[in-house]
Scaffold this motif. Structure first.
Motif, PDB file in Angstrom:
ATOM      1  N   LYS A   4      -7.776  -5.270   9.127  1.00 44.11           N
ATOM      2  CA  LYS A   4      -7.406  -5.313   7.707  1.00 44.11           C
ATOM      3  C   LYS A   4      -7.958  -4.104   6.959  1.00 44.11           C
ATOM      4  N   THR A   5      -9.172  -3.701   7.290  1.00 45.06           N
ATOM      5  CA  THR A   5      -9.777  -2.551   6.622  1.00 45.06           C
ATOM      6  C   THR A   5      -9.008  -1.273   6.925  1.00 45.06           C
ATOM      7  N   ILE A   6      -8.662  -1.067   8.182  1.00 47.18           N
ATOM      8  CA  ILE A   6      -7.906   0.129   8.573  1.00 47.18           C
ATOM      9  C   ILE A   6      -6.525   0.106   7.918  1.00 47.18           C
ATOM     10  N   GLY A   7      -5.905  -1.046   7.878  1.00 50.70           N
ATOM     11  CA  GLY A   7      -4.614  -1.171   7.207  1.00 50.70           C
ATOM     12  C   GLY A   7      -4.711  -0.820   5.733  1.00 50.70           C
ATOM     13  N   TRP A   8      -5.794  -1.272   5.079  1.00 52.41           N
ATOM     14  CA  TRP A   8      -6.020  -0.965   3.673  1.00 52.41           C
ATOM     15  C   TRP A   8      -6.221   0.532   3.470  1.00 52.41           C
ATOM     16  N   VAL A   9      -7.019   1.167   4.334  1.00 47.99           N
ATOM     17  CA  VAL A   9      -7.264   2.610   4.236  1.00 47.99           C
ATOM     18  C   VAL A   9      -5.954   3.379   4.399  1.00 47.99           C
ATOM     19  N   LYS A  10      -5.152   2.987   5.379  1.00 42.59           N
ATOM     20  CA  LYS A  10      -3.876   3.671   5.600  1.00 42.59           C
ATOM     21  C   LYS A  10      -2.941   3.508   4.403  1.00 42.59           C
TER      22      LYS A  10
END
Length: 156
Positions: free
Chosen positions: A76-82
């Motif tokens: 979820k964090t990586i998705g948010w950053v992207k």
């Protein structure tokens, strides 16, 4: 050896701060000036520190993000950053490397070398051309921040 580190403590601090996301040259140059460095000295150190990290970011961000995107904890964090980075990528998508330069050169929060590197990695832009565009953007941003910082300091 410790004497040398103590002597260069402020310079090392400016370089390390300029390597941090969000802070980058926008925070490192005023920090150096406030700690007694000349505006030129602080600007050079901030630019060098911010550029040093860019090749590593361009090479490592994409594989690291792919790896962590597959984990339950960080997906979820990586998705948010992207998503956050790609929201800001309109200029880069439209103008490619010139857009990347402009994006990094504008010294406002979240438009620096880190976010530019994330976007270049996601868009799979050429490494050497991205490195050049981001580096020139960091230099431009550094000069803008130095002029603003020096103007503010000279008022007081």
């Amino acid at each position: 050896m410790l004497d040398l580190i103590e002597e260069l403590r402020i310079e090392i601090m400016v370089i390390l701060f300029s390597m941090l996301p969000i802070i980058e040259v926008r925070g490192a140059i005023p920090l150096g000036i406030s700690l007694g460095l000349s505006p030129i000295h602080s600007t050079i150190l901030g630019i060098i520190g911010n550029i040093i990290i860019v090749p590593f970011l361009l090479k490592l961000l994409h594989p690291i993000m792919l790896f962590f995107e597959k984990t339950v904890i960080f997906s979820k964090t990586i998705g948010w950053v992207k998503k956050r980075a790609m929201k800001k990528s309109g200029t880069i998508k439209k103008y490619s490397l010139i857009g990347l330069f402009i994006f990094v050169a504008v010294p406002i929060p979240t438009t620096g070398a880190w976010t530019g590197s994330v976007i270049a990695s996601i868009l799979k832009l050429d490494f050497k051309k991205s490195l050049l565009a981001i580096s020139l953007g960091v230099v431009s941003s550094g000069f803008i921040v130095a002029i603003i910082s020096y103007s503010v300091v000279s008022i007081f």
